[in-house]
Structures are given as structure tokens and as C-alpha cells.
Motif scaffolding. Structure first.
Motif, short mmCIF file in Angstrom:
data_model
loop_
_atom_site.label_atom_id
_atom_site.label_comp_id
_atom_site.label_asym_id
_atom_site.label_seq_id
_atom_site.Cartn_x
_atom_site.Cartn_y
_atom_site.Cartn_z
N CYS A 52 14.53 -2.11 13.53
CA CYS A 52 14.98 -2.03 12.13
C CYS A 52 15.21 -0.60 11.65
CB CYS A 52 13.97 -2.73 11.21
SG CYS A 52 12.37 -1.86 11.05
N GLY A 53 14.82 0.40 12.45
CA GLY A 53 15.06 1.78 12.06
C GLY A 53 14.00 2.37 11.14
N TYR A 54 12.92 1.65 10.91
CA TYR A 54 11.84 2.16 10.06
C TYR A 54 11.22 3.39 10.71
CZ TYR A 54 7.43 2.11 7.39
OH TYR A 54 6.35 2.44 6.60
N ALA A 55 11.12 4.49 9.96
CA ALA A 55 10.74 5.78 10.54
C ALA A 55 9.25 5.95 10.76
CB ALA A 55 11.26 6.92 9.66
N GLN A 61 3.09 -1.99 16.53
CA GLN A 61 3.77 -2.93 15.65
C GLN A 61 4.47 -2.19 14.52
OE1 GLN A 61 1.23 -5.88 13.74
NE2 GLN A 61 2.85 -7.39 13.87
N CYS A 62 5.62 -2.70 14.11
CA CYS A 62 6.34 -2.12 12.99
C CYS A 62 5.89 -2.81 11.70
CB CYS A 62 7.84 -2.28 13.18
SG CYS A 62 8.81 -1.69 11.76
N GLU A 63 5.39 -2.03 10.75
CA GLU A 63 4.95 -2.60 9.47
C GLU A 63 6.11 -3.16 8.68
OE1 GLU A 63 3.05 0.66 7.49
OE2 GLU A 63 1.06 0.11 8.22
N ASN A 64 7.31 -2.65 8.93
CA ASN A 64 8.46 -3.05 8.12
C ASN A 64 9.04 -4.40 8.55
OD1 ASN A 64 10.50 -2.38 6.04
ND2 ASN A 64 11.91 -2.32 7.78
N CYS A 65 9.30 -4.57 9.86
CA CYS A 65 9.93 -5.82 10.32
C CYS A 65 8.96 -6.75 11.03
CB CYS A 65 11.13 -5.52 11.23
SG CYS A 65 10.70 -4.79 12.84
N GLY A 66 7.75 -6.26 11.33
CA GLY A 66 6.74 -7.11 11.95
C GLY A 66 6.84 -7.27 13.45
N LYS A 67 7.83 -6.63 14.09
CA LYS A 67 8.00 -6.76 15.54
C LYS A 67 6.86 -6.06 16.28
CE LYS A 67 12.27 -8.64 15.96
NZ LYS A 67 12.62 -9.81 16.77
N LEU A 68 6.37 -6.71 17.35
CA LEU A 68 5.39 -6.07 18.22
C LEU A 68 6.11 -5.08 19.13
CD1 LEU A 68 3.08 -9.05 19.24
CD2 LEU A 68 2.82 -7.44 17.37
N PHE A 195 -8.16 -17.82 9.47
CA PHE A 195 -7.50 -17.33 8.26
C PHE A 195 -6.87 -15.99 8.62
CE2 PHE A 195 -10.65 -20.32 6.89
CZ PHE A 195 -10.09 -20.95 5.80
N ILE A 196 -5.56 -15.95 8.68
CA ILE A 196 -4.86 -14.84 9.32
C ILE A 196 -3.69 -14.36 8.46
CG2 ILE A 196 -3.49 -14.20 11.36
CD1 ILE A 196 -6.43 -14.62 11.94
N GLY A 197 -3.50 -13.05 8.44
CA GLY A 197 -2.31 -12.49 7.82
C GLY A 197 -1.11 -12.69 8.74
N LYS A 198 0.06 -12.72 8.16
CA LYS A 198 1.30 -13.05 8.88
C LYS A 198 1.51 -12.22 10.15
CE LYS A 198 6.29 -13.20 7.95
NZ LYS A 198 7.31 -13.04 6.89
N ASP A 199 1.22 -10.91 10.08
CA ASP A 199 1.52 -10.05 11.22
C ASP A 199 0.56 -10.24 12.39
OD1 ASP A 199 -0.45 -9.02 9.64
OD2 ASP A 199 0.19 -6.94 9.78
N ASN A 200 -0.53 -10.98 12.18
CA ASN A 200 -1.48 -11.21 13.28
C ASN A 200 -1.37 -12.60 13.90
OD1 ASN A 200 -2.60 -8.66 13.14
ND2 ASN A 200 -4.14 -9.26 11.64
N ILE A 201 -0.39 -13.38 13.47
CA ILE A 201 -0.24 -14.76 13.95
C ILE A 201 -0.12 -14.84 15.47
CG2 ILE A 201 1.33 -16.75 13.99
CD1 ILE A 201 1.79 -16.29 10.99
N TYR A 233 3.02 -4.90 -3.30
CA TYR A 233 2.43 -4.17 -4.42
C TYR A 233 3.52 -3.64 -5.35
CZ TYR A 233 -0.25 -0.69 -7.02
OH TYR A 233 -0.84 0.04 -8.02
N GLU A 234 3.48 -4.09 -6.62
CA GLU A 234 4.45 -3.66 -7.61
C GLU A 234 5.87 -3.80 -7.04
OE1 GLU A 234 3.88 -3.08 -10.72
OE2 GLU A 234 1.70 -2.83 -10.81
N SER A 235 6.58 -2.68 -6.82
CA SER A 235 7.96 -2.79 -6.33
C SER A 235 8.08 -2.47 -4.85
CB SER A 235 8.86 -1.81 -7.12
OG SER A 235 8.38 -0.48 -6.98
N GLY A 236 6.94 -2.35 -4.15
CA GLY A 236 7.01 -2.02 -2.73
C GLY A 236 5.96 -2.76 -1.92
N LYS A 237 5.58 -2.19 -0.79
CA LYS A 237 4.60 -2.82 0.09
C LYS A 237 3.28 -2.06 0.06
CE LYS A 237 7.63 -5.02 3.49
NZ LYS A 237 7.84 -5.27 4.93
N PHE A 238 2.20 -2.83 0.24
CA PHE A 238 0.91 -2.19 0.43
C PHE A 238 0.98 -1.35 1.70
CE2 PHE A 238 -0.77 -5.34 -2.49
CZ PHE A 238 -1.90 -4.74 -3.03
N SER A 239 0.42 -0.17 1.67
CA SER A 239 0.35 0.67 2.87
C SER A 239 -0.87 1.57 2.76
CB SER A 239 1.61 1.53 3.02
OG SER A 239 1.46 2.42 4.12
#
Length: 357
Positions: A52-55, A61-68, A195-201, A233-239
């Protein structure tokens, strides 16, 4: 560091996989920081995601697109410790042969996902992994901490955290009680719920189950999967790495009681789609629902009862049968949602019942 019991169980599962032919040895290239003089753990490599080009993607794992990812996949990689550009060095590692275990995984999943009413995103993400073709996955790393690998020639290596971390569910029970096998060796009699968050499925529906199935040992397998989408979070992502969002210390320092946080996180739980935390909505839901609805009902009811019926309600008190039909129907719906682990729906139904009251 690890407990002796965790080491024992992890190594036992590995030896079962090895005995059944599901472990392969490969010579690979891995990121190495010459400045720090060490191979880098996956999360200590940062760079641009090739998908996805996330810098600011991590090496695992990419936090932006979730790819391992593997660290060597990153574009423009840099050491997460010193910022220098790592080089590639060859090293030997052990891999779990997920494609060879796939027939057993598929048969198990086809039944478990239906019987356990897995969340939709858990089913979709697992099927996508299988559809895209499972790959052999490295389970060892060149690190100084972790579970030792019980194989000649690998004395200086340890198991990769996402191989042994889910096994910690088993070993933490074994550390608690010598009867741990009453829970973990009784498939069909014990229900295991994650009980799992999406990126750990994928770690819990593919890698961990494959490790247990491939070991040839008897294990209690996953029954239900309550997996959430993202809470933004608000207008973006938790990080956490960028300090964007509200975290444990922030919640404590806010002075807001823990139960108030618990209320909002359940009321706004991202069960079927992404949800957004905003301070304005947090304030409105606490004032309108927690205080104005539930707390108001409890306060008015107890105050009225204490003032007018200090000895208890008389046995011939009038009863509104239609109201109680509504209440019992609502209770049945709440119980059904809780059984399906649809906590947000159940929570909102509880507040709807409170409003009826």
C-alpha cells in the motif's frame, strides 16, 4: 524470559510437528544492522509497505493495510533502533509447512466456524489466507531472548514470538494448576473462545491451529472467535508509536473512573464494522446513556422504594403484565446476543431495556 512450563509445552508441540514432517529448514536472507551488530527482530525494521506504500510499516505487519510482511519485503528499510540502513545476511531457519497441514486445517475450520459462530471478519480473513495460498512460515529467529529451539545446530536461535505466544494460553493455565489438561486436552467438552483484534486473526485461525493439528497431539481447539474491526481515533487511527489516541496511562491520568471507560468501549465496540472514538461522542453517551438512562433509572427506583416502601413492596402490589412481557422478551434477546458474543448488541439492548424501565 519464559517459565519452564511454557518452554516445555512449546518445545513439545515443535517436536510433534517435526516428527510428523511439518518442519523444514531453509537458508534465507535476513536484515542485519551492522551498526548495532545484530540481526533485527521483525518489529525493529521499519520501511515502506510494498502493498500500500505506507511509509511507517513494520517488518512483521503493515498497520495501514494489515498485510503480514517479512522485513526483507520492505522498501527503503531502516533499523528501528538507530535508523541506519540494514544489510542482508544469510542464516538458517526452521519453517512450519502450512500448505502440508492445510487439508486438516480446512476440514477443522469448515466445522468450527459454523459450530462456533465465528465473526464474519474472522471467516473472511481466514478464507482469504487459504484462497491466496498458504506459505511456509518461519518459526525461528536470531535473537538472544525467547524459547530455545531443541534441535542440533539451532542452539543460538529461539522460536518466533507468534509461534510460541498463542501457546502461552496453554502454559499460563499449566502455571496456574497441575490440572491444566482438564481444559486443554478435552476437545468437544471444553469451549475455547478467543477475543481478538482484526489484525491478529490469522495467527489464531491459521498458525496456532496448524501448530496444534500438526503436532499430532490431542488439544482443545478454537470454538468461538470474537474478532473486532478497527477502533479509530477522531479523524485518524490509533497509533501508540506516534502517540495518537488514548492509552492506559492517559485513561488513568484523566481521572475518569474505569467503569465509565468500560461502558463506552462496550457501547462503541467495533464488532461488525470500524468504529470511531471521539471525545464528543464519549461525553454524549456517558451523559445521555450511562448517567441519564441507566443511573437515572437505578437512582429514581431506589429512592422511590426507600422513601415509600422501606420494608419492601407489599405482596399485592399491582403488576403491569404487558410491561413484563416486553421486559422478558428483551432479556431473551440480550441472552441470545451474549451467547453469540455480540457484546455491543447485547449492551445496547440492555440500555434499551433500561430506557423502557
Amino acid at each position: 524470559t519464559s517459565t519452564p512450563k511454557h518452554t516445555e509445552i512449546t518445545q513439545s508441540i515443535f517436536l510433534g510437528l517435526e516428527k510428523n514432517g511439518y518442519i523444514k529448514e531453509k537458508t534465507i536472507e535476513q536484515t542485519y544492522c551492522e551498526k548495532d551488530g545484530r540481526f533485527l527482530a521483525d518489529r525493529y525494521v521499519r520501511g515502506t509497505c510494498p502493498h500500500c506504500g505506507y511509509a511507517e510499516a513494520r517488518g512483521d505487519q503493515c498497520e495501514n493495510c494489515g498485510k503480514l510482511l517479512d522485513p526483507v519485503d520492505l522498501k527503503e528499510p531502516r533499523c528501528g533502533v538507530c535508523g541506519s540502513t540494514p544489510v542482508r545476511r544469510t542464516t538458517n531457519h526452521l519453517y512450519i509447512d502450512l500448505p502440508a497441514i492445510l487439508p486438516r486445517l480446512q476440514a477443522w475450520m469448515d466445522a468450527a466456524a459454523v459450530q462456533g459462530s465465528w465473526a464474519r471478519n474472522a471467516v473472511q480473513m481466514t478464507q482469504a489466507w487459504i484462497r491466496d495460498g498458504l506459505q511456509e512460515r518461519a518459526i525461528t529467529r536470531d535473537l538472544k531472548w525467547g524459547i530455545p529451539v531443541p534441535r542440533r545446530g539451532f542452539e543460538s536461535k529461539v522460536f518466533y514470538v507468534w509461534f510460541d505466544a498463542p501457546i502461552g494460553y496453554i502454559s499460563i493455565t499449566a502455571n496456574l494448576t497441575g490440572r491444566w489438561e482438564d481444559w486443554w486436552r478435552r476437545p468437544g467438552e471444553v469451549k475455547l473462545v478467543h477475543f481478538i483484534g482484526k489484525d491478529n486473526i490469522p495467527f489464531h485461525t491459521v498458525i496456532f491451529p496448524c501448530s496444534l493439528l500438526g503436532s499430532g497431539q490431542t488439544w482443545t481447539m478454537l470454538h468461538s472467535m470474537s474478532s473486532t474491526e478497527y477502533l479509530n481515533y477522531e479523524s485518524g487511527k490509533f497509533s501508540k508509536s506516534r502517540g495518537v489516541g488514548v492509552f492506559g496511562t492517559d485513561a488513568v491520568e484523566s481521572g475518569i473512573p474505569a467503569d465509565v471507560w468500560r461502558f463506552y468501549l462496550y457501547y462503541n465496540r467495533p464488532e461488525k464494522s470500524d468504529a470511531v472514538f471521539t471525545w464528543k461522542d464519549f461525553q454524549e453517551k456517558v451523559n445521555g446513556e450511562l448517567i441519564g438512562n441507566l443511573a437515572n433509572l437505578v437512582n429514581r427506583t431506589l429512592t422511590f422504594a426507600a422513601r415509600n416502601f422501606p420494608e419492601g413492596f407489599p405482596s399485592d402490589s399491582p403488576s403491569d403484565s404487558k410491561f413484563w412481557e416486553t421486559a422478558r422478551a428483551a432479556e431473551a434477546g440480550i441472552a441470545e446476543s451474549l451467547e453469540r458474543i455480540e457484546l455491543r448488541d447485547a449492551f445496547r439492548q440492555i440500555f434499551a431495556l433500561s430506557s423502557t424501565g
